[in-house]
Design a protein around this motif. Structure first.
Motif, PDB file in Angstrom:
ATOM      1  N   ARG A 219       0.841  -1.208   0.000  1.00 12.86           N
ATOM      2  CA  ARG A 219       0.000   0.000   0.000  1.00 12.86           C
ATOM      3  C   ARG A 219       0.868   1.247   0.000  1.00 12.86           C
ATOM      4  NH1 ARG A 219      -2.719  -2.230   4.903  1.00 12.86           N
ATOM      5  NH2 ARG A 219      -4.049  -3.905   4.132  1.00 12.86           N
ATOM      6  N   LYS A 222       2.562   2.509  -3.343  1.00 15.99           N
ATOM      7  CA  LYS A 222       1.742   3.202  -4.335  1.00 15.99           C
ATOM      8  C   LYS A 222       1.851   4.722  -4.204  1.00 15.99           C
ATOM      9  CE  LYS A 222      -1.597  -0.606  -4.506  1.00 15.99           C
ATOM     10  NZ  LYS A 222      -3.001  -1.009  -4.225  1.00 15.99           N
ATOM     11  N   LYS A 275       8.991  -0.178  -4.452  1.00 12.91           N
ATOM     12  CA  LYS A 275       8.463   0.041  -5.805  1.00 12.91           C
ATOM     13  C   LYS A 275       9.523  -0.163  -6.875  1.00 12.91           C
ATOM     14  CE  LYS A 275       5.685   3.436  -8.361  1.00 12.91           C
ATOM     15  NZ  LYS A 275       4.462   2.603  -8.385  1.00 12.91           N
TER      16      LYS A 275
END
Length: 370
Positions: A219, A222, A275
């Motif tokens: 989460r 993002k 990421k």
């Protein structure tokens, strides 16, 4: 499952710890540390303000996460035994065996020998040097204490808090800055500023109970870009407002701008590395394997080189910084490679039980984070 982004966060942060100490040894802001500055005003000392609010907090978060991953495949007793060997042994037995060397350099830098009477017996001088040589080992001392505390907390917590924490969203993670700030106000040792049991203990347990959830990190990832922007903006505000203040002690170390920036930086780094940095290579594996050695050993060759350059030469600023940085990294690699191969000594100084076989190296690159 190997979480490569976490390995990369750890070794990159430790590299920045060494870079911080290269700047720190010639600091112009805080009196009576290092070997003294080159100039009355050194703008590059601002790098210390950029790094200090978050790099150790991040290492405690990562340590908490890795503790959770280790305990998923090992018993609590194995965890405590492993942490005692890897953490307590180096900062006790290893300190007695090897720490006096760093203590001697640190005392020479501060001219401490000039203030100690000649009547002090040799064995007392040895223990003074040992205590003075604790240096960077404060981190693993605290980490062992927190690991023991976790061992007992798990007996009562029974996994309920861990399960509940998996539901936290990004807004909740951002709002954790409030208890992080409050934790920084308590359990700080009055003389040695680095022992901040409140904030480091709290963030270690956040790592274990909150950030160890893969879904929580997913989460967070993002929002990597806005978190990076927020960290940069808050970092600029903090540095502009507090450059020239002693960043390592109260009130600056736990002022609202410092904590807000530090927490935003931690979230941004975890998010961006998950990421974009969840990859590995031979170089990354090499650095990850030696990150503990870099941390333990870098300050000895760094401080010794800075002391010799300042006391016996007139080398200007830029070459001095480069030579000290080279000594920090090359020296830590050499010390690690030598000491990790000497039986008994490697156990005392690094907590290494025996030489790792090739199979173990493969497991390190593809197994769990520990």
């Amino acid at each position: 499952m190997r979480r490569y982004y976490l390995d990369n966060v750890r070794w990159m942060t430790i590299v920045l710890v060494a870079v911080y100490h290269v700047i720190y040894i010639y600091d112009s802001i805080v009196a009576d540390i290092g070997v003294g500055p080159f100039y009355a005003s050194q703008p590059w000392d601002g790098l210390q303000y950029v790094l200090y609010p978050w790099f150790m907090v991040l290492l405690f978060i990562v340590a908490g996460m890795c503790s959770r991953y280790y305990l998923e495949k090992h018993s609590a007793k194995e965890f405590l035994r492993s942490r005692t060997r890897k953490l307590l042994v180096p900062c006790t037995i290893g300190l007695l065996m090897f720490g006096w060397v760093q203590g001697y350099i640190s005392m020479a830098i501060s001219d401490a020998f000039l203030t100690i009477p000649d009547t002090v017996p040799g064995f007392a001088m040895y223990f003074i040097m040992v205590l003075s040589g604790t240096g960077v080992l404060w981190f693993i001392q605290m980490l062992w204490f927190l690991s023991v505390l976790l061992f007992f907390i798990r007996k009562f917590e029974k996994g309920k808090l861990y399960e509940l924490s998996s539901r936290i969203n990004v807004v909740g993670l951002v709002l954790l800055v409030i208890p992080v700030y409050l934790s920084g106000l308590i359990l700080n040792t009055p003389i040695i500023a680095v022992y901040r049991f409140g904030i480091y203990g709290f963030t270690f347990f956040l790592g274990y109970f909150v950030f160890a959830h893969d879904e929580v990190i997913d989460r967070l990832s993002k929002y990597a870009v806005p978190l990076i922007v927020a960290a940069v903006v808050l970092g600029v505000i903090y540095v502009v407002r507090h450059f020239g203040d002693n960043y390592a002690v109260m009130p600056t170390v736990n002022c609202i701008p410092a904590v807000a920036y530090g927490w935003a930086a931690c979230l941004a780094i975890l998010a961006s590395m998950k990421k974009w940095g969840d990859v590995t290579s031979k170089f990354m594996g090499f650095m990850s394997k030696r990150s503990f050695g870099i941390y333990v050993f870098h300050y000895l060759p760094l401080s010794a080189t800075a002391y010799v350059l300042r006391k016996y030469t007139s080398v200007p600023a830029l070459p001095s910084y480069l030579l000290v940085a080279l000594a920090a990294f090359a020296g830590s690699f050499v010390l690690y490679e030598v000491i990790s191969r000497i039986p008994v000594i490697r156990w005392c100084v690094l907590g290494i039980k025996k030489e790792k076989a090739p199979k173990s190296v493969t497991r390190r690159n593809g197994g769990e984070n520990v």
